[in-house]
Design a protein around this motif. Structure first.
Motif, short mmCIF file in Angstrom:
data_model
loop_
_atom_site.label_atom_id
_atom_site.label_comp_id
_atom_site.label_asym_id
_atom_site.label_seq_id
_atom_site.Cartn_x
_atom_site.Cartn_y
_atom_site.Cartn_z
N GLY A 16 0.88 -1.27 0.06
CA GLY A 16 0.07 0.00 0.00
C GLY A 16 0.80 1.35 -0.14
O GLY A 16 0.11 2.38 -0.05
N GLY A 21 -1.68 -0.34 -5.02
CA GLY A 21 -1.96 -0.53 -3.51
C GLY A 21 -2.34 0.83 -2.59
O GLY A 21 -3.25 0.91 -1.86
N GLU A 22 -1.39 1.81 -3.12
CA GLU A 22 -1.46 3.19 -2.47
C GLU A 22 -2.95 3.71 -2.84
O GLU A 22 -3.50 4.32 -1.99
CB GLU A 22 -0.55 3.85 -2.97
N LEU A 25 -5.60 2.02 -0.93
CA LEU A 25 -5.60 2.69 0.59
C LEU A 25 -6.38 4.04 0.64
O LEU A 25 -6.97 4.06 1.37
CB LEU A 25 -4.11 2.85 1.08
N ASN A 37 -2.54 -2.15 6.38
CA ASN A 37 -1.43 -2.08 5.12
C ASN A 37 -0.22 -3.06 5.80
O ASN A 37 0.33 -2.98 6.84
CB ASN A 37 -0.95 -0.93 4.79
N HIS A 62 -0.44 0.07 9.93
CA HIS A 62 0.69 -0.34 9.17
C HIS A 62 1.37 -1.47 10.03
O HIS A 62 1.89 -1.27 10.96
CB HIS A 62 1.63 0.87 8.80
#
Length: 270
Positions: A16, A21-22, A25, A37, A62
């Motif tokens: 992420g 992935g980012e 998110l 993540n 995270h």
């Protein structure tokens, strides 16, 4: 996107900190849900949210992990268990490409590609399976149309993704009666750093520039992936004509498909 389908859900994303992935998110952070993540570096959005510099509706977490390491995946699963006891959606998104023709590819490149693209997501899925079963959840793997057929100049990449497809298809049949779903998502060329961070034939950093032809944005792909999760009939999902072409021609006329791939990608393996 049906926002209500994601409210209160627990979503796990790998990779992420960049690319698709980012974008996943970022989209899900605007919904009241829990997003965890897993990646080596902390995404900017989560870092900003922790410092109250970004407004988010989701609870963001995270867990640092190298997804090519079995030891680190096991540790990450233990940390995740302290955050949640159930997972509604697992986006196995992290991956790595590898570019070189077979006779110029060392086994190190195959090993590294399989560690990230195959063993990592398979092990993570196994470790999180009890949590996914509890929620009768969905496992999504970010693959590639290169996983639908052996693409010239991509033998390590294609084979690692094709192997992942086989595991997900087996799991779909075996665990469907438990209410689990497995979606193989094959996006087209996407504007990410995949090529820059990929592998050459020796297993070293590829450092290629981004594909210059027509390509999708990470957000376009992420939104289509979210819709695939919402669709109970999703299995093997492609987004464009090249994906549909590979998906059907591999069965209808593989000899014709090979001729097309030879001509289209000739410069990639010479």
């Amino acid at each position: 996107m049906h926002v209500d389908a994601w409210r209160g859900k627990t979503v796990v994303i790998t990779g992420g900190s960049s690319g698709i992935g980012e974008s996943l998110l970022g989209i899900l952070s605007k919904i009241p849900c829990r997003v965890i993540n897993l990646s080596r570096s902390k995404p900017d959005l989560i870092a900003k949210a922790e410092k109250k510099l970004a407004q988010v509706s989701a609870d963001l977490f995270h867990i640092p992990v190298d997804l090519s390491s079995e030891k680190e995946i096991n540790k990450a699963a233990s940390k995740l268990a302290k955050i949640t006891d159930g997972v509604d959606v697992l986006f196995n998104n992290a991956g790595i490409t590898a570019h070189s023709r077979l006779d110029q590819t060392q086994m190190e490149a195959f090993r590294k590609a399989f560690e990230v693209n195959f063993f990592g997501p398979v092990l993570l899925t196994l470790r999180l399976l009890p949590y996914i079963k509890k929620k009768k959840g969905v496992v999504v793997v970010t693959s590639t149309v290169s996983g639908l057929y052996g693409i010239p100049g991509r033998s390590a990449y294609s084979s690692s993704k094709a192997a992942l497809h086989a595991v997900m298809e087996s799991a779909r049949i075996e665990l469907g009666e438990d209410g689990l779903r497995f979606v193989i998502f094959c996006p087209p060329y996407t504007k990410t750093n995949l090529r820059a961070n990929g592998l050459d034939g020796d297993g070293n950093r590829l450092g290629e520039s981004h594909f210059q032809g027509k390509s999708k944005s990470p957000e376009e792909v992420a939104r289509r992936m979210i819709r695939a999760v919402e669709d109970p009939n999703s299995r093997l999902v492609v987004m464009d004509k090249s994906g549909f072409f590979l998906k059907w021609m591999r069965n209808i006329s593989p000899s014709f498909l090979e001729k097309v791939l030879f001509q289209k990608l000739y410069k990639d393996f010479h």
